[in-house]
Design a protein around this motif. Structure first.
Motif, PDB file in Angstrom:
ATOM      1  N   MET A 166       0.842  -1.187   0.000  1.00  0.00           N
ATOM      2  CA  MET A 166       0.000   0.000   0.000  1.00  0.00           C
ATOM      3  C   MET A 166       0.880   1.240   0.000  1.00  0.00           C
ATOM      4  N   LYS A 167       0.607   2.163  -0.878  1.00  0.00           N
ATOM      5  CA  LYS A 167       1.401   3.371  -0.979  1.00  0.00           C
ATOM      6  C   LYS A 167       0.879   4.441  -0.033  1.00  0.00           C
ATOM      7  N   LYS A 168       1.808   5.133   0.576  1.00  0.00           N
ATOM      8  CA  LYS A 168       1.425   6.233   1.441  1.00  0.00           C
ATOM      9  C   LYS A 168       1.195   7.488   0.606  1.00  0.00           C
ATOM     10  N   ASN A 169       0.403   8.391   1.162  1.00  0.00           N
ATOM     11  CA  ASN A 169       0.182   9.657   0.489  1.00  0.00           C
ATOM     12  C   ASN A 169       1.505  10.384   0.334  1.00  0.00           C
ATOM     13  N   SER A 170       1.804  10.828  -0.847  1.00  0.00           N
ATOM     14  CA  SER A 170       3.044  11.542  -1.082  1.00  0.00           C
ATOM     15  C   SER A 170       2.843  13.028  -0.901  1.00  0.00           C
ATOM     16  N   ARG A 171       3.953  13.718  -0.830  1.00  0.00           N
ATOM     17  CA  ARG A 171       3.914  15.168  -0.724  1.00  0.00           C
ATOM     18  C   ARG A 171       3.242  15.772  -1.952  1.00  0.00           C
ATOM     19  N   VAL A 172       3.447  15.137  -3.103  1.00  0.00           N
ATOM     20  CA  VAL A 172       2.862  15.635  -4.345  1.00  0.00           C
ATOM     21  C   VAL A 172       1.344  15.681  -4.250  1.00  0.00           C
ATOM     22  N   PHE A 173       0.758  14.598  -3.767  1.00  0.00           N
ATOM     23  CA  PHE A 173      -0.704  14.567  -3.684  1.00  0.00           C
ATOM     24  C   PHE A 173      -1.220  15.542  -2.629  1.00  0.00           C
TER      25      PHE A 173
ATOM     26  N   LYS B  87      -8.885  -1.477   1.375  1.00  0.00           N
ATOM     27  CA  LYS B  87      -8.276  -1.778   2.663  1.00  0.00           C
ATOM     28  C   LYS B  87      -8.888  -3.044   3.264  1.00  0.00           C
ATOM     29  N   TYR B  88     -10.188  -3.234   3.016  1.00  0.00           N
ATOM     30  CA  TYR B  88     -10.860  -4.428   3.539  1.00  0.00           C
ATOM     31  C   TYR B  88     -10.315  -5.689   2.881  1.00  0.00           C
ATOM     32  N   ARG B  89      -9.994  -5.598   1.592  1.00  0.00           N
ATOM     33  CA  ARG B  89      -9.426  -6.763   0.904  1.00  0.00           C
ATOM     34  C   ARG B  89      -8.102  -7.180   1.532  1.00  0.00           C
ATOM     35  N   ILE B  90      -7.382  -6.219   2.114  1.00  0.00           N
ATOM     36  CA  ILE B  90      -6.106  -6.515   2.752  1.00  0.00           C
ATOM     37  C   ILE B  90      -6.305  -7.045   4.175  1.00  0.00           C
ATOM     38  N   ARG B  91      -7.258  -6.412   4.868  1.00  0.00           N
ATOM     39  CA  ARG B  91      -7.499  -6.799   6.275  1.00  0.00           C
ATOM     40  C   ARG B  91      -8.991  -6.791   6.542  1.00  0.00           C
ATOM     41  N   GLN B  92      -9.565  -7.969   6.751  1.00  0.00           N
ATOM     42  CA  GLN B  92     -11.008  -8.085   6.963  1.00  0.00           C
ATOM     43  C   GLN B  92     -11.351  -7.779   8.423  1.00  0.00           C
ATOM     44  N   SER B  93     -11.618  -6.508   8.708  1.00  0.00           N
ATOM     45  CA  SER B  93     -11.945  -6.109  10.072  1.00  0.00           C
ATOM     46  C   SER B  93     -13.424  -5.750  10.169  1.00  0.00           C
ATOM     47  N   MET B  94     -13.967  -5.883  11.370  1.00  0.00           N
ATOM     48  CA  MET B  94     -15.372  -5.559  11.594  1.00  0.00           C
ATOM     49  C   MET B  94     -15.630  -4.064  11.403  1.00  0.00           C
ATOM     50  N   SER B  95     -14.686  -3.231  11.831  1.00  0.00           N
ATOM     51  CA  SER B  95     -14.877  -1.780  11.698  1.00  0.00           C
ATOM     52  C   SER B  95     -14.988  -1.374  10.229  1.00  0.00           C
TER      53      SER B  95
ATOM     54  N   GLN C 149      -8.792 -16.324  -1.376  1.00  0.00           N
ATOM     55  CA  GLN C 149      -7.819 -15.618  -0.552  1.00  0.00           C
ATOM     56  C   GLN C 149      -8.387 -15.209   0.817  1.00  0.00           C
ATOM     57  N   HIS C 150      -9.690 -15.426   1.019  1.00  0.00           N
ATOM     58  CA  HIS C 150     -10.325 -14.962   2.244  1.00  0.00           C
ATOM     59  C   HIS C 150     -11.088 -16.098   2.926  1.00  0.00           C
ATOM     60  N   ASP C 151     -11.275 -15.956   4.226  1.00  0.00           N
ATOM     61  CA  ASP C 151     -12.065 -16.908   5.000  1.00  0.00           C
ATOM     62  C   ASP C 151     -13.546 -16.658   4.696  1.00  0.00           C
ATOM     63  N   PRO C 152     -14.246 -17.611   4.074  1.00  0.00           N
ATOM     64  CA  PRO C 152     -15.637 -17.378   3.673  1.00  0.00           C
ATOM     65  C   PRO C 152     -16.575 -17.089   4.844  1.00  0.00           C
ATOM     66  N   LEU C 153     -16.304 -17.692   6.001  1.00  0.00           N
ATOM     67  CA  LEU C 153     -17.181 -17.460   7.161  1.00  0.00           C
ATOM     68  C   LEU C 153     -17.062 -16.030   7.669  1.00  0.00           C
ATOM     69  N   ILE C 154     -15.840 -15.508   7.668  1.00  0.00           N
ATOM     70  CA  ILE C 154     -15.633 -14.122   8.098  1.00  0.00           C
ATOM     71  C   ILE C 154     -16.295 -13.165   7.116  1.00  0.00           C
TER      72      ILE C 154
END
Length: 445
Positions: free
Chosen positions: A1-8, A189-197, A233-238
């Motif tokens: 994941m790329k961080k926001n650069s100064r340019v943006f 972001k959810y595709r990377i980390r499946q969190s409830m929030s 790539q993901h847990d189907p139950l989650i």
């Protein structure tokens, strides 16, 4: 994941400053009614709830008539407001601020129509558009460099009809653009980390997005298709648990709408568009994309660059490209199956503003590809972006002056008028007025 650069950061900050200056310089609230026609339908829930406590508007006929608010009555029964209340949620903080100001200031009437309310609605569309551009730029940085993301973010804002629906007409589209851009960002972001929030946030964004315009439900195809292609790539139950919670939250946002329909009609579900409908077997795709009346590509020529861009996007990321193209195709089909495929008095294909992130990603993919081909291809592509963006901005200005007709542009008028800053002499004769009655029956229009 790329961080926001100064340019943006710098680009976005400049964009916000220029937009704020433009907002103040234009002062649309002094020259336009703002709360008018469709906007009055989106907006009506707020004054009906907080000022008049009357969803039948029996005592406010003159005010609402002035706003061209068409509250249909059939067989003596007052029908519900045509639009759902999603836009009113987005308007609400700005409306309440304006109402509070009007209540404690004798200069303006606290009637929901005076200058503070106009400024509030216009400010809301600008704020949401800028929020949308923030999330769009950050989403694009997951796929391309920060520099390219910055260029595309600015180009999409200048080079489409989004400025008109940001600065002039605060309809649902700038808000839908913002919500969908945010949804895309948080879904990545959810595709990377499946969190409830994240699941909760996505559910609320999805519910409000559809509540803005029910046809926006098509946009939810993108995350669904993406998850399907990456199901291993993901847990189907989650995923299932999160989907159920997100879906429940989205439905909860609709509960007030169901209650309102029940109050007005006695039914929990109600089709508020009456005789207006879709002709799914005969979508006006070509007219919607390329006609001089409202063609998406005609009034936003920047989008032509997205066509080759999808090829490069597919080569780099097949899942995202496939999900984008399927969602875009279904969206185009449904959008231009509507009986009034030109969407009344409007600028360009306004119903497709919510789909601009897909076009932006495609253009960004094109820029990333030509950067590897050398200086000349890159210079040519960037030149095309600048020229197309300026041309579209010119169209925005012509439309704001009434030189581009809201629903009756013809090929002949287009080519005569686009180089003139005043009405051409034969303007009325060159108009091509649509036949609304024939369109409702799908009779060759």
């Amino acid at each position: 994941m790329k961080k926001n650069s100064r340019v943006f950061y710098i680009t976005y900050s400049l964009l916000c400053i220029i937009s704020a200056i433009s907002f103040l310089q234009l002062s649309i609230w002094n020259s336009k009614p703002v709360i008018d026609w469709d906007i009055s339908q989106y907006y009506t829930y707020l004054p009906a709830t907080f000022i008049y406590q009357d969803f039948h508007f029996e005592d406010q006929d003159s005010l609402w008539h002035k706003a061209h608010f068409k509250h249909a009555v059939i067989d003596g029964t007052t029908l519900p407001v045509k639009m759902t209340y999603g836009a009113s949620i987005c308007y609400a903080p700005f409306f309440l601020a304006a109402h509070g100001y009007a209540l404690y200031n004798d200069t303006h009437s606290a009637d929901a129509f005076s200058k503070p309310y106009k400024i509030g609605l216009l400010a809301s569309s600008l704020v949401f558009a800028l929020i949308g551009l923030w999330y769009l730029g950050n989403w694009l940085q997951f796929y391309v460099s920060s520099f390219i993301a910055s260029v595309v973010t600015v180009a999409l804002f200048i080079g489409t009809n989004l400025p008109h629906y940001t600065f002039v007409e605060p309809m649902s589209h700038a808000y839908g653009f913002a919500l969908f851009s945010a949804l895309l960002y948080f879904f990545y972001k959810y595709r990377i980390r499946q969190s409830m929030s994240l699941a909760i946030g996505l559910g609320l964004l999805a519910g409000l997005l559809v509540l803005l315009r029910p046809t926006n439900i098509v946009l939810l195809l993108f995350p669904l298709i993406s998850l399907f292609f990456q199901r291993k790539q993901h847990d189907p139950l989650i995923i299932l648990k999160h989907a159920l919670i997100a879906g429940l939250l989205a439905i909860l946002l609709w509960v007030p709408q169901f209650v309102y329909w029940k109050h007005m009609t006695g039914h929990w579900f109600f089709y508020s568009y009456n005789e207006e409908g879709f002709f799914f077997s005969d979508p006006k795709l070509w007219k919607g994309l390329f006609s001089y009346r409202k063609g998406w590509f005609i009034y936003s020529p920047l989008l032509f660059l997205a066509l080759p861009g999808f090829y490069f996007l597919f080569k780099k990321n097949r899942t995202t490209a496939t999900a984008s193209l399927i969602t875009l195709f279904v969206g185009l089909w449904i959008t231009f199956s509507w009986w009034c495929w030109w969407y009344g008095g409007s600028f360009g294909a306004r119903a497709l503003i919510e789909y601009l992130p897909f076009m932006g990603l495609s253009i960004a993919s094109l820029l990333a590809a030509v950067a590897k081909k050398g200086i000349l291809p890159s210079a040519l592509t960037y030149t095309l972006i600048v020229v197309a963006s300026i041309l579209s901005l010119h169209f925005n200005i012509l439309y704001s002056k009434g030189l581009i007709h809201p629903d009756s542009m013809s090929k002949a008028l287009f080519w005569e008028q686009i180089t003139e800053d005043n009405f051409v002499k034969n303007y009325p004769e060159l108009l091509d007025p649509p036949d609304y009655d024939k369109a409702k029956r799908n009779e060759g229009f």
